[in-house]
Write an enzyme that holds these catalytic residues in place. Structure first.
Site, PDB file in Angstrom:
ATOM      1  N   TYR A   1      18.344 -26.350 -77.427  1.00  0.00           N
ATOM      2  CA  TYR A   1      18.401 -25.380 -78.528  1.00  0.00           C
ATOM      3  C   TYR A   1      19.291 -25.914 -79.643  1.00  0.00           C
ATOM      4  O   TYR A   1      18.933 -25.866 -80.824  1.00  0.00           O
ATOM      5  CB  TYR A   1      18.927 -24.045 -77.991  1.00  0.00           C
ATOM      6  CG  TYR A   1      18.865 -22.896 -78.981  1.00  0.00           C
ATOM      7  CD1 TYR A   1      17.672 -22.236 -79.224  1.00  0.00           C
ATOM      8  CD2 TYR A   1      20.007 -22.464 -79.646  1.00  0.00           C
ATOM      9  CE1 TYR A   1      17.615 -21.168 -80.117  1.00  0.00           C
ATOM     10  CE2 TYR A   1      19.966 -21.402 -80.534  1.00  0.00           C
ATOM     11  CZ  TYR A   1      18.763 -20.756 -80.760  1.00  0.00           C
ATOM     12  OH  TYR A   1      18.709 -19.708 -81.654  1.00  0.00           O
TER      13      TYR A   1
ATOM     14  N   LYS B   1      17.924 -26.852 -83.335  1.00  0.00           N
ATOM     15  CA  LYS B   1      18.406 -26.089 -84.503  1.00  0.00           C
ATOM     16  C   LYS B   1      19.157 -26.998 -85.468  1.00  0.00           C
ATOM     17  O   LYS B   1      19.111 -26.800 -86.686  1.00  0.00           O
ATOM     18  CB  LYS B   1      19.277 -24.924 -84.045  1.00  0.00           C
ATOM     19  CG  LYS B   1      18.504 -23.843 -83.265  1.00  0.00           C
ATOM     20  CD  LYS B   1      17.441 -23.189 -84.122  1.00  0.00           C
ATOM     21  CE  LYS B   1      16.760 -22.033 -83.406  1.00  0.00           C
ATOM     22  NZ  LYS B   1      15.708 -21.403 -84.226  1.00  0.00           N
TER      23      LYS B   1
HETATM   24  P1  NAI Z   1      12.932 -12.729 -80.295  1.00  0.00           P
HETATM   25  O1  NAI Z   1      12.822 -13.239 -78.924  1.00  0.00           O
HETATM   26  O2  NAI Z   1      13.074 -11.277 -80.537  1.00  0.00           O
HETATM   27  O3  NAI Z   1      11.705 -13.255 -81.187  1.00  0.00           O
HETATM   28  C1  NAI Z   1      11.220 -14.559 -81.098  1.00  0.00           C
HETATM   29  C2  NAI Z   1       9.695 -14.515 -81.230  1.00  0.00           C
HETATM   30  O4  NAI Z   1       9.207 -15.865 -81.218  1.00  0.00           O
HETATM   31  C3  NAI Z   1       9.031 -13.757 -80.067  1.00  0.00           C
HETATM   32  O5  NAI Z   1       8.180 -12.734 -80.553  1.00  0.00           O
HETATM   33  C4  NAI Z   1       8.263 -14.851 -79.346  1.00  0.00           C
HETATM   34  O6  NAI Z   1       7.054 -14.403 -78.765  1.00  0.00           O
HETATM   35  C5  NAI Z   1       8.011 -15.843 -80.468  1.00  0.00           C
HETATM   36  N1  NAI Z   1       7.668 -17.162 -79.949  1.00  0.00           N
HETATM   37  C6  NAI Z   1       8.277 -17.827 -78.922  1.00  0.00           C
HETATM   38  N2  NAI Z   1       7.618 -18.971 -78.704  1.00  0.00           N
HETATM   39  C7  NAI Z   1       6.588 -19.040 -79.584  1.00  0.00           C
HETATM   40  C8  NAI Z   1       5.563 -19.977 -79.844  1.00  0.00           C
HETATM   41  N3  NAI Z   1       5.434 -21.091 -79.113  1.00  0.00           N
HETATM   42  N4  NAI Z   1       4.690 -19.736 -80.854  1.00  0.00           N
HETATM   43  C9  NAI Z   1       4.790 -18.602 -81.576  1.00  0.00           C
HETATM   44  N5  NAI Z   1       5.734 -17.654 -81.369  1.00  0.00           N
HETATM   45  C10 NAI Z   1       6.622 -17.883 -80.382  1.00  0.00           C
HETATM   46  O7  NAI Z   1      14.184 -13.514 -80.919  1.00  0.00           O
HETATM   47  P2  NAI Z   1      14.878 -13.446 -82.362  1.00  0.00           P
HETATM   48  O8  NAI Z   1      16.308 -13.286 -82.136  1.00  0.00           O
HETATM   49  O9  NAI Z   1      14.177 -12.531 -83.267  1.00  0.00           O
HETATM   50  O10 NAI Z   1      14.656 -14.953 -82.832  1.00  0.00           O
HETATM   51  C11 NAI Z   1      14.061 -15.318 -84.060  1.00  0.00           C
HETATM   52  C12 NAI Z   1      14.634 -16.644 -84.517  1.00  0.00           C
HETATM   53  O11 NAI Z   1      16.024 -16.466 -84.815  1.00  0.00           O
HETATM   54  C13 NAI Z   1      14.549 -17.752 -83.472  1.00  0.00           C
HETATM   55  O12 NAI Z   1      14.217 -18.972 -84.098  1.00  0.00           O
HETATM   56  C14 NAI Z   1      15.971 -17.803 -82.936  1.00  0.00           C
HETATM   57  O13 NAI Z   1      16.293 -19.058 -82.397  1.00  0.00           O
HETATM   58  C15 NAI Z   1      16.754 -17.491 -84.193  1.00  0.00           C
HETATM   59  N6  NAI Z   1      18.121 -17.050 -83.949  1.00  0.00           N
HETATM   60  C16 NAI Z   1      18.369 -15.882 -83.277  1.00  0.00           C
HETATM   61  C17 NAI Z   1      19.668 -15.494 -83.023  1.00  0.00           C
HETATM   62  C18 NAI Z   1      19.995 -14.235 -82.294  1.00  0.00           C
HETATM   63  O14 NAI Z   1      21.168 -14.062 -81.904  1.00  0.00           O
HETATM   64  N7  NAI Z   1      19.075 -13.318 -82.102  1.00  0.00           N
HETATM   65  C19 NAI Z   1      20.799 -16.329 -83.467  1.00  0.00           C
HETATM   66  C20 NAI Z   1      20.424 -17.494 -84.208  1.00  0.00           C
HETATM   67  C21 NAI Z   1      19.127 -17.840 -84.419  1.00  0.00           C
END
Ligand code: NAI
Length: 242
Positions: A148, A152
């Site tokens: 990760y 990132k």
């Molecule tokens: P989440 O788990 O709620 O949403 C992530 C979405 O990405 C899910 O709907 C999932 O189905 C989708 N996904 C996963 N693999 C996929 C693929 N191969 N193709 C298409 N879609 C796919 O998580 P969140 O927190 O909304 O994450 C969104 C972004 O924010 C991510 O890139 C995460 O790394 C980043 N992020 C989140 C943080 C947090 O604390 N929530 C902190 C820093 C970054």
């Protein structure tokens, strides 16, 4: 006209909603079919919104998703590379397969998105790409989740690299670095010592809300940020300031 990946949940869902509220037509994509209902909800509130199943690790899925945006909306101004997932273990316990899976989604997915959407973004004359990196793209975090962090961090510099390449071509490219945000991606940490550690490491003492990240996306997507490219925007409750 916007395409938001990972739009079925969390930050992507809040982003799709915010861009729709700003008047954008939005193609929500995800491997999670829950995005169908999110798009329907946005349409009910008067927005132009559609869902497409799309695995960001697949080049052919990307080609289909970008073609669908062109077909639905006649073009693409805004690409939000948001889809992501994390590995949790320390390096010794991370298998090669787990490493490659995380890199494929969090890093290669961003490369494919920008590469395949490039012709439409350039044709728009004012394209904006927002890549969702992380505070873990510039820090070692808890010393776990090596893939990760690697992915990132790669998104951070890939963003600057493509921003320079497209600087005179009418496409801006920026990254957002969320701190700990209250979404399902944190579910693996709930009930573990990491839960309190996230609060302790955040000067503001709380988790972020998905809408607070979506607000940053809206700024970078809009012409208010017309002179902003290659930026890394931290929305992190002060984490990086420590
Ligand atoms: P989440 O788990 O709620 O949403 C992530 C979405 O990405 C899910 O709907 C999932 O189905 C989708 N996904 C996963 N693999 C996929 C693929 N191969 N193709 C298409 N879609 C796919 O998580 P969140 O927190 O909304 O994450 C969104 C972004 O924010 C991510 O890139 C995460 O790394 C980043 N992020 C989140 C943080 C947090 O604390 N929530 C902190 C820093 C970054």
């Amino acid at each position: 006209m916007a395409l938001v990946t990972g739009a079925a949940s969390g930050i992507g869902k809040a982003t799709a909603r915010r861009l729709a509220e700003e008047g954008a037509a939005v193609l929500l994509t995800d491997v999670n079919e829950a995005g169908v209902a999110v798009a329907a909800e946005l349409r009910e509130s008067g927005a132009r919104a559609e869902f497409a199943r799309h695995d960001v690790t697949s080049e052919s899925d990307w080609e289909a998703a970008v073609a669908r945006a062109a077909e639905l909306f006649g073009g693409l101004d805004v690409l939000v590379n948001n889809a992501g997932m994390g590995d949790l273990l320390p390096i010794e316990d991370t298998t090669l397969a787990e490493w490659e899976r995380t890199i494929a989604i969090d890093q290669t997915g961003v490369f494919l998105g920008m590469k395949i959407a490039a012709p439409l973004l350039k044709a728009s004359g004012h394209g904006s790409v927002i890549n969702i990196s992380s505070i873990f793209g510039t820090s070692g975090g808890f010393g776990t989740s090596p893939a990760y962090h690697a992915a990132k961090g790669a998104v951070r510099t890939l963003t600057k690299n493509v921003a320079l390449h497209w600087a005179t071509e009418g496409v801006r490219v920026n990254s957002i670095h969320p701190g700990f945000v209250d979404t399902p991606i944190l579910d693996g940490a709930r009930g573990t010592p990491f839960e309190q550690a996230m609060l302790d490491l955040t000067p503001m003492g709380r988790l972020g809300r998905p809408e607070e990240i979506a607000a940053g996306v809206a700024y970078l997507a809009s012409d208010d940020s017309a002179f902003v490219t290659g930026l890394e925007l931290y929305i992190d409750g002060g984490y990086i300031a420590r």
